[in-house]
Design an enzyme around this catalytic site. Structure first.
Site, PDB file in Angstrom:
ATOM      1  N   CYS A 103       0.465   0.004  -6.918  1.00 40.03           N
ATOM      2  CA  CYS A 103      -1.509  -0.819  -7.028  1.00 40.03           C
ATOM      3  C   CYS A 103      -2.055  -1.080  -5.846  1.00 40.03           C
ATOM      4  CB  CYS A 103      -0.282  -1.814  -7.999  1.00 40.03           C
ATOM      5  SG  CYS A 103       0.741  -2.784  -7.574  1.00 40.03           S
TER       6      CYS A 103
ATOM      7  N   CYS B 280       1.373  -4.861  -4.262  1.00 39.98           N
ATOM      8  CA  CYS B 280      -0.141  -4.033  -4.466  1.00 39.98           C
ATOM      9  C   CYS B 280      -0.861  -3.885  -2.944  1.00 39.98           C
ATOM     10  CB  CYS B 280      -0.879  -4.322  -5.223  1.00 39.98           C
ATOM     11  SG  CYS B 280      -0.876  -4.730  -6.615  1.00 39.98           S
TER      12      CYS B 280
END
Ligand code: 2NF
Length: 252
Positions: free
Chosen positions: A164, A82
């Site tokens: 993400c 992420c």
């Protein structure tokens, strides 16, 4: 006595397959998985190479589909941490320079599948099991569903779906279409970011060194188009002109 010969493959308007395509794919796969990212050392480059070839060989190069690339996608599955995805549009060189310096950031071309295919051309033909090195369909002049365009749409979609946290996009503020709804970024990637998974999209609008030609900035209406699409999708958006960590790379 003349024997009937197979008809020559149809001439398309685009560049033919890259010479030594399959060897380049195999070489890049091993370079990536053995040298660049040894944590992917378990990837099966033999299988990946085969799946890539089988995605388009012996098929009509104007009827390529996302389905054709599913096995290749499965074999090149890769988790990007992420906060590390970097999209780009019309800023290829600068974006890649940024992720080369910032080793924990990834463009699609810093992932295995993007690394393998970047800059290559490929197509086959329904009536043959060989690649067509003479010509391939041009995406505008011949057909949009050609093996290369469908491939980039498919892998770009997956790259966006998997993003993400804080994600970034490098945009070119020195051209008229700083944000282009018809580009892969505008047509595929922003529509496949997952709201809830992506906490914010940060756009960096970069201008040519010297700042002589600034076509668009973060306050241009064209950026509002991007902002609107994202707000409709419930994805927070920020924009900054000439982000310093990227700006200084333009001097090197
Ligand atoms: O070649 C690549 N590495 C590539 C191609 C297409 C898309 C990478 N992508 C991914 C990257 F991950 C970026 O986040 O999409 C984003 C960049 O694509 P873009 O279309 O937003 O950016 P452009 O600078 O307009 O185009 C990038 C390259 O793709 C070609 C174009 O000529 C340029 O070389 N291209 C764009 N659309 C098509 C298409 N439909 C295309 N080539 C064939 N068919």
């Amino acid at each position: 006595l003349k024997w009937p010969r197979a008809p020559p493959p149809r001439a398309w308007n685009g560049t033919g397959s890259t010479p030594h395509f399959s060897e380049i794919v195999l070489g890049r796969c091993f370079t990536y998985t053995q040298l660049l990212r040894p944590e992917l050392g378990h990837a099966d480059c033999g299988q990946i190479g085969k799946a890539f070839m089988n995605a388009f060989l012996s098929k009509d190069p104007c009827h390529s589909s996302e389905q054709d690339y599913q096995l290749l996608l499965k074999l090149t599955n890769q988790t990007i941490p992420c906060h590390s995805s970097v999209f780009w549009s019309k800023s290829s060189q600068l974006a890649h320079l940024y992720t080369t310096v910032q080793q924990d950031m990834f463009t699609l071309e810093d992932t295995l599948i993007g690394y393998i295919a970047d800059g290559l051309n490929w197509c086959g033909d329904a009536g043959s099991n060989e690649m067509n090195y003479q010509s391939c369909p041009h995406w505008r002049k011949d057909c949009i569903n050609n093996p290369v365009s469908v491939f980039w749409d498919t892998v770009s979609k997956r790259f966006a779906e998997n993003a993400c946290g804080v994600v970034q996009v490098v945009l070119n503020g020195s051209i008229s279409n700083t944000f282009d709804k018809n580009s892969t970024f505008g047509r595929v990637e922003i529509h496949n970011l997952h709201p809830g998974k992506v906490s914010v999209l940060k756009a960096w609008v970069m201008h040519d060194i010297g700042g002589v030609y600034s076509y668009h900035t973060c306050s241009s209406p064209i950026i509002d188009d991007l902002k609107l699409i994202l707000s409709k999708r419930n994805i927070p958006f920020t924009c900054e002109d000439d982000y310093r960590p990227i700006k200084f790379l333009q001097c090197v």
